[in-house]
Motif scaffolding. Structure first.
Motif, PDB file in Angstrom:
ATOM      1  N   ALA A 271       0.832  -1.254  -0.144  1.00  0.00           N
ATOM      2  CA  ALA A 271      -0.082   0.119   0.207  1.00  0.00           C
ATOM      3  C   ALA A 271       0.941   1.212  -0.136  1.00  0.00           C
ATOM      4  CB  ALA A 271      -0.945  -0.069   1.172  1.00  0.00           C
ATOM      5  N   ALA A 272       1.992   1.156   0.568  1.00  0.00           N
ATOM      6  CA  ALA A 272       2.918   2.164   0.760  1.00  0.00           C
ATOM      7  C   ALA A 272       4.082   2.129  -0.458  1.00  0.00           C
ATOM      8  CB  ALA A 272       3.752   2.403   2.130  1.00  0.00           C
ATOM      9  N   ALA A 273       3.898   1.700  -1.568  1.00  0.00           N
ATOM     10  CA  ALA A 273       4.885   1.332  -2.465  1.00  0.00           C
ATOM     11  C   ALA A 273       5.298   2.744  -3.039  1.00  0.00           C
ATOM     12  CB  ALA A 273       4.456   0.317  -3.507  1.00  0.00           C
ATOM     13  N   PHE A 274       4.324   3.576  -3.420  1.00  0.00           N
ATOM     14  CA  PHE A 274       4.753   4.745  -3.888  1.00  0.00           C
ATOM     15  C   PHE A 274       5.500   5.802  -3.018  1.00  0.00           C
ATOM     16  CE2 PHE A 274       2.979   9.442  -4.229  1.00  0.00           C
ATOM     17  CZ  PHE A 274       3.537   9.718  -5.494  1.00  0.00           C
ATOM     18  N   GLU A 275       4.905   5.834  -1.664  1.00  0.00           N
ATOM     19  CA  GLU A 275       5.628   6.468  -0.795  1.00  0.00           C
ATOM     20  C   GLU A 275       7.136   6.086  -0.674  1.00  0.00           C
ATOM     21  OE1 GLU A 275       1.652   7.287   0.098  1.00  0.00           O
ATOM     22  OE2 GLU A 275       2.595   5.334  -0.329  1.00  0.00           O
ATOM     23  N   PHE A 276       7.577   4.673  -0.732  1.00  0.00           N
ATOM     24  CA  PHE A 276       8.792   4.248  -0.886  1.00  0.00           C
ATOM     25  C   PHE A 276       9.409   4.585  -2.009  1.00  0.00           C
ATOM     26  CE2 PHE A 276       7.098   1.255   2.368  1.00  0.00           C
ATOM     27  CZ  PHE A 276       7.970   1.349   3.592  1.00  0.00           C
ATOM     28  N   GLU A 277       8.931   4.859  -3.267  1.00  0.00           N
ATOM     29  CA  GLU A 277       9.526   5.222  -4.376  1.00  0.00           C
ATOM     30  C   GLU A 277      10.014   6.666  -4.438  1.00  0.00           C
ATOM     31  OE1 GLU A 277       8.315   5.641  -9.158  1.00  0.00           O
ATOM     32  OE2 GLU A 277       7.079   4.517  -7.628  1.00  0.00           O
ATOM     33  N   CYS A 278       8.846   7.345  -3.510  1.00  0.00           N
ATOM     34  CA  CYS A 278       9.346   8.868  -3.461  1.00  0.00           C
ATOM     35  C   CYS A 278      10.712   9.028  -2.749  1.00  0.00           C
ATOM     36  CB  CYS A 278       8.102   9.576  -2.917  1.00  0.00           C
ATOM     37  SG  CYS A 278       6.781   9.746  -4.017  1.00  0.00           S
ATOM     38  N   SER A 279      10.750   8.154  -1.633  1.00  0.00           N
ATOM     39  CA  SER A 279      11.853   8.222  -0.759  1.00  0.00           C
ATOM     40  C   SER A 279      13.045   7.957  -1.265  1.00  0.00           C
ATOM     41  CB  SER A 279      11.770   7.186   0.398  1.00  0.00           C
ATOM     42  OG  SER A 279      12.772   7.247   1.256  1.00  0.00           O
ATOM     43  N   ARG A 280      13.172   6.963  -2.217  1.00  0.00           N
ATOM     44  CA  ARG A 280      14.487   6.701  -3.112  1.00  0.00           C
ATOM     45  C   ARG A 280      14.585   7.798  -3.881  1.00  0.00           C
ATOM     46  NH1 ARG A 280      11.870   1.362  -2.908  1.00  0.00           N
ATOM     47  NH2 ARG A 280      10.945   1.872  -4.838  1.00  0.00           N
ATOM     48  N   ALA A 281      13.716   8.466  -4.669  1.00  0.00           N
ATOM     49  CA  ALA A 281      14.094   9.567  -5.500  1.00  0.00           C
ATOM     50  C   ALA A 281      14.611  10.991  -4.549  1.00  0.00           C
ATOM     51  CB  ALA A 281      12.688  10.435  -6.037  1.00  0.00           C
ATOM     52  N   VAL A 282      14.284  11.151  -3.233  1.00  0.00           N
ATOM     53  CA  VAL A 282      14.632  12.142  -2.492  1.00  0.00           C
ATOM     54  C   VAL A 282      16.136  11.789  -2.076  1.00  0.00           C
ATOM     55  CG1 VAL A 282      14.500  13.206  -0.156  1.00  0.00           C
ATOM     56  CG2 VAL A 282      12.488  12.739  -1.600  1.00  0.00           C
ATOM     57  N   ALA A 283      16.238  10.457  -1.955  1.00  0.00           N
ATOM     58  CA  ALA A 283      17.668   9.900  -1.511  1.00  0.00           C
ATOM     59  C   ALA A 283      18.589  10.133  -2.574  1.00  0.00           C
ATOM     60  CB  ALA A 283      17.690   8.361  -1.005  1.00  0.00           C
ATOM     61  N   ASP A 284      18.220   9.932  -3.845  1.00  0.00           N
ATOM     62  CA  ASP A 284      19.112  10.407  -4.912  1.00  0.00           C
ATOM     63  C   ASP A 284      19.541  11.579  -5.242  1.00  0.00           C
ATOM     64  OD1 ASP A 284      19.065   7.540  -5.499  1.00  0.00           O
ATOM     65  OD2 ASP A 284      17.308   7.653  -7.212  1.00  0.00           O
ATOM     66  N   LYS A 285      18.391  12.405  -4.931  1.00  0.00           N
ATOM     67  CA  LYS A 285      18.934  13.873  -5.113  1.00  0.00           C
ATOM     68  C   LYS A 285      19.661  14.422  -3.883  1.00  0.00           C
ATOM     69  CE  LYS A 285      16.719  18.195  -6.609  1.00  0.00           C
ATOM     70  NZ  LYS A 285      15.605  18.907  -7.005  1.00  0.00           N
ATOM     71  N   MET A 286      19.529  14.319  -2.809  1.00  0.00           N
ATOM     72  CA  MET A 286      20.221  14.513  -1.626  1.00  0.00           C
ATOM     73  C   MET A 286      21.792  13.810  -1.628  1.00  0.00           C
ATOM     74  SD  MET A 286      18.045  16.848   0.125  1.00  0.00           S
ATOM     75  CE  MET A 286      18.970  16.782   1.624  1.00  0.00           C
ATOM     76  N   GLY A 287      21.676  12.668  -2.288  1.00  0.00           N
ATOM     77  CA  GLY A 287      23.207  11.989  -2.308  1.00  0.00           C
ATOM     78  C   GLY A 287      23.293  11.422  -1.115  1.00  0.00           C
ATOM     79  N   ARG A 288      22.505  11.061  -0.412  1.00  0.00           N
ATOM     80  CA  ARG A 288      22.543  10.259   1.089  1.00  0.00           C
ATOM     81  C   ARG A 288      21.362   9.362   1.291  1.00  0.00           C
ATOM     82  NH1 ARG A 288      20.463  12.294   5.506  1.00  0.00           N
ATOM     83  NH2 ARG A 288      19.317  14.624   5.307  1.00  0.00           N
ATOM     84  N   ALA A 289      21.495   8.200   2.069  1.00  0.00           N
ATOM     85  CA  ALA A 289      20.504   7.384   2.481  1.00  0.00           C
ATOM     86  C   ALA A 289      19.826   8.021   3.928  1.00  0.00           C
ATOM     87  CB  ALA A 289      21.152   6.019   2.648  1.00  0.00           C
ATOM     88  N   PRO A 290      18.528   7.723   3.767  1.00  0.00           N
ATOM     89  CA  PRO A 290      17.765   8.106   5.201  1.00  0.00           C
ATOM     90  C   PRO A 290      18.007   7.095   6.248  1.00  0.00           C
ATOM     91  CG  PRO A 290      16.437   6.800   3.492  1.00  0.00           C
ATOM     92  CD  PRO A 290      17.617   7.005   2.898  1.00  0.00           C
ATOM     93  N   LYS A 291      17.687   7.667   7.295  1.00  0.00           N
ATOM     94  CA  LYS A 291      17.879   6.710   8.521  1.00  0.00           C
ATOM     95  C   LYS A 291      16.412   5.869   8.743  1.00  0.00           C
ATOM     96  CE  LYS A 291      20.158   9.827  11.862  1.00  0.00           C
ATOM     97  NZ  LYS A 291      20.778  10.681  10.759  1.00  0.00           N
ATOM     98  N   GLY A 292      15.279   6.290   8.007  1.00  0.00           N
ATOM     99  CA  GLY A 292      14.313   5.640   7.846  1.00  0.00           C
ATOM    100  C   GLY A 292      13.796   5.759   6.321  1.00  0.00           C
ATOM    101  N   VAL A 293      12.799   6.827   6.095  1.00  0.00           N
ATOM    102  CA  VAL A 293      12.410   7.130   4.981  1.00  0.00           C
ATOM    103  C   VAL A 293      12.378   8.558   4.629  1.00  0.00           C
ATOM    104  CG1 VAL A 293      11.073   4.891   4.362  1.00  0.00           C
ATOM    105  CG2 VAL A 293       9.920   6.671   5.486  1.00  0.00           C
ATOM    106  N   PHE A 294      12.727   9.057   3.474  1.00  0.00           N
ATOM    107  CA  PHE A 294      12.435  10.549   3.202  1.00  0.00           C
ATOM    108  C   PHE A 294      11.027  10.899   2.822  1.00  0.00           C
ATOM    109  CE2 PHE A 294      17.136  10.923   2.251  1.00  0.00           C
ATOM    110  CZ  PHE A 294      17.278  11.644   3.408  1.00  0.00           C
TER     111      PHE A 294
END
Length: 619
Positions: free
Chosen positions: A290-313
């Motif tokens: 159900a949260a697949a879209f939210e996880f996909e958005c988090s990965r996009a933020v991580a790519d732009k910020m150049g770092r991995a989140p502690k949880g999700v962005f």
């Protein structure tokens, strides 16, 4: 008849030369309270230059004191971009010695230099002057003596070069000083330049101009300054003119942000509650799907910020969205409602009293930033007919900000996270924003500036200081007025001016009369509920202002009162929100702990825009 060497030198001696003499400071002539220093800056002691012996005539008609008397500058090392004070008064004494009273400013740089003077670290002062006319009065072999009968001091500088100790701050100059020259920008007599020399100097100046423009363009490339620098190089624009143009460009162009390009529909589709539920139940396949879209958005933020989140962005696009749409999504995850809920950034602002005072918030930042600020301006002069004003330039520096991580947490029940309505979504976001906002506000006011914590207003060097007493004192009307005066004297009494303190001080000042028997109290009722007014300005209250400060024997009981232009307080927020759910720390309670991490920094554009009393006693 052929000319003698002396006659030839007297004819080639040129007016308009800029020269410098250095003398020494005397700490005994420093008035710490008034922030002033008295300096003897010149005398008639002869000085040997390569073109002859120079004597500065100190008769009243020989010295043009207009520039210094009109508020001339106190500089560092003759650098017009390093302005630390002003010349209050100047005179030529009966002993034919030039003296001036200089006053230091309250900027961070001026405070740093003034403290070095008090500590005896900066000991030397130099005067810059222009020769308008010199008369050959004596020839002794190869040595000619010139009496400078028309000269003009134009600035006084603190310098690091050792100087004569007999003339300086507070000295009477009874002994004959030997005054050193520390720089000579244009000699009084020098052979004419040939065409090749002129071409060489022109090429060197052009190389410096191009190099400076390229360096500035690289430093502010996130604003497109590299393209502007290339245009300036082709157009022959000066470095100072380019700086001024760049300031205007930056003011009208937004900074790059951490948005990932979500459409309005996609931003509305993002559900923070759905994401938290998936994080709280990592083994629940349906929750994660159900949260697949939210996880996909988090990965996009991580790519732009150049770092991995502690949880999700959580993307910045979502943090600034509006939740007033009452239409269910295709998956039916949101119950239709007309609840009006502001975006997360606005909720964060509303959690802070500082937002009502007009602080600047820069959101969605990417990478370190440097905010240009002007520290000096062009000077105006009165000139005689046919005369030309002295060249002056604007001066700039930067306020640097870099991301520092602030963390907060809140506890939510698992059953709450299973709900899927906009009002639950708004509740969760409001709770997280309030938790985060309270800590940001505390740091902005009283951050220590140590380790990972930003420096707040109260701990910034260069703000004004109003002292109650050796062991603190109850705040009075005089203290409130003095806070305003501090800022006004620093020419900073503009913008979003307001007072700020805590509940203890507010209660005290509501009972404190401006003058005995008048029934007019210091803290008066404001225009809006919960706000007050003091001295004609807005007065706000938050317990983020400390009430546990120490002054003398008053340990842990002193409060702070601040006054200033709150638009000069800048809070920067980087990227999106990093969310981590810990389902184990509250195991067995039916709740989970939600931790949020936000990259932020705090800076003052002009410390002199603020003044504080840190020893107010309320009981």
């Amino acid at each position: 008849m052929s000319e003698t060497p002396s006659q030839n030198r007297s004819k080639t001696l040129q007016a308009g030369s800029r020269l410098f003499r250095a003398v020494a400071l005397d700490r005994a002539a420093v008035d710490e309270a008034a922030r002033t220093v008295t300096v003897a800056f010149s005398s008639e002691m002869p000085y040997e230059r390569y073109w002859g012996r120079e004597i500065l005539d100190h008769s009243p008609t020989s010295v043009r004191l207009g520039r210094l008397a009109g508020g001339g500058p106190l500089l560092m090392d003759h650098d017009a971009r390093d302005h630390v004070g002003v010349i209050e008064s100047v005179e030529i004494g009966a002993d034919r010695v030039g003296r001036a009273v200089v006053r230091f400013g309250r900027s961070a740089r001026a405070e740093e230099v003034f403290r070095d003077v008090l500590d005896g670290i900066r000991r030397n002062v130099s005067v810059g002057y222009i020769i308008h006319k010199a008369v050959l009065v004596e020839s002794d072999g190869d040595i000619d003596t010139y009496r400078v009968t028309d000269w003009e001091p134009f600035e006084i500088s603190l310098v690091a070069v050792p100087a004569d100790p007999t003339v300086g701050v507070g000295r009477a100059a009874e002994a004959s000083p030997v005054i050193e020259i520390i720089e000579e920008k244009r000699a009084m007599s020098q052979p004419p330049l040939n065409e090749q020399d002129l071409e060489t100097r022109g090429a060197e100046a052009e190389r410096r101009r191009v190099a400076d423009l390229i360096a500035i363009g690289e430093q502010f490339k996130r604003y497109g300054a590299e393209r502007l620098a290339a245009e300036a190089i082709r157009a022959g624009t000066s470095v100072d003119a380019f700086r001024a143009k760049l300031m205007e460009h930056i003011a009208t162009h937004p900074m790059p942000t951490a948005e990932i390009g979500l459409s309005d529909r996609e931003a509305r589709q993002f559900s923070l509650v759905r994401l938290l539920n998936a994080l709280a139940n990592p083994e629940d396949r349906r929750a994660r799907e159900a949260a697949a879209f939210e996880f996909e958005c988090s990965r996009a933020v991580a790519d732009k910020m150049g770092r991995a989140p502690k949880g999700v962005f959580v993307p910045y696009d979502v943090l600034k969205r509006d939740l007033n749409v009452g239409t269910p999504t295709a998956g039916g995850h949101l119950v239709a409602t007309n609840l009006l809920a502001q975006d997360f950034i606005e909720l964060l602002r509303n959690a802070m009293v500082l937002d009502r005072l007009g602080v600047r918030m820069l959101t969605g930042l990417v990478g370190n930033i440097a905010i240009p600020r002007q520290t000096g301006g062009a000077a105006a002069y009165w000139v005689t007919e046919g005369g030309a004003p002295t060249e002056s330039q604007q001066a700039f520096d930067q306020v640097a900000m870099s991301p520092k991580t602030v963390a907060a947490f809140t506890d939510l029940s698992r059953k709450l996270l299973l709900q899927a309505s906009i009002d639950v979504e708004a509740f969760v976001r409001q709770d997280l924003a309030t938790t985060l906002g309270l800590e940001l506000e505390r740091a902005a006011i009283n951050g220590a500036g140590a380790g990972a914590e930003p420096r707040g207003v109260l701990n910034t060097t260069g703000i004004g200081d109003v002292a109650g007493g050796a062991n603190g004192a109850a705040p009075t009307w005089a203290h409130i007025v003095e806070l305003e005066t501090d800022v006004a004297v620093a020419n900073a009494a503009v913008g979003n001016l307001a007072y700020l303190s805590n509940a203890k001080v507010r209660g005290k000042l509501k009972q404190t009369e401006k003058a005995t028997g008048t029934a007019q109290f210091v803290w008066e009722k404001g225009a809006q509920p919960g706000e007050g007014e003091m001295n004609g300005y807005l007065a706000a209250m938050t317990n983020a202002v400390p009430s546990n400060l120490t002054k003398g024997t008053s340990t842990g009981v002193c409060s702070a009162i601040l006054f200033g232009n709150w638009a000069d307080l800048v809070i920067g927020l980087w990227g999106g929100l990093d969310v981590l759910v810990n389902p184990y720390i509250l195991s067995g309670t039916g709740a989970v702990r939600v931790e949020v991490y936000q990259d932020a920094d705090i800076a003052l554009r002009h410390p002199e825009s603020f003044s504080a009393m840190k020893d107010a006693l309320t009981s």
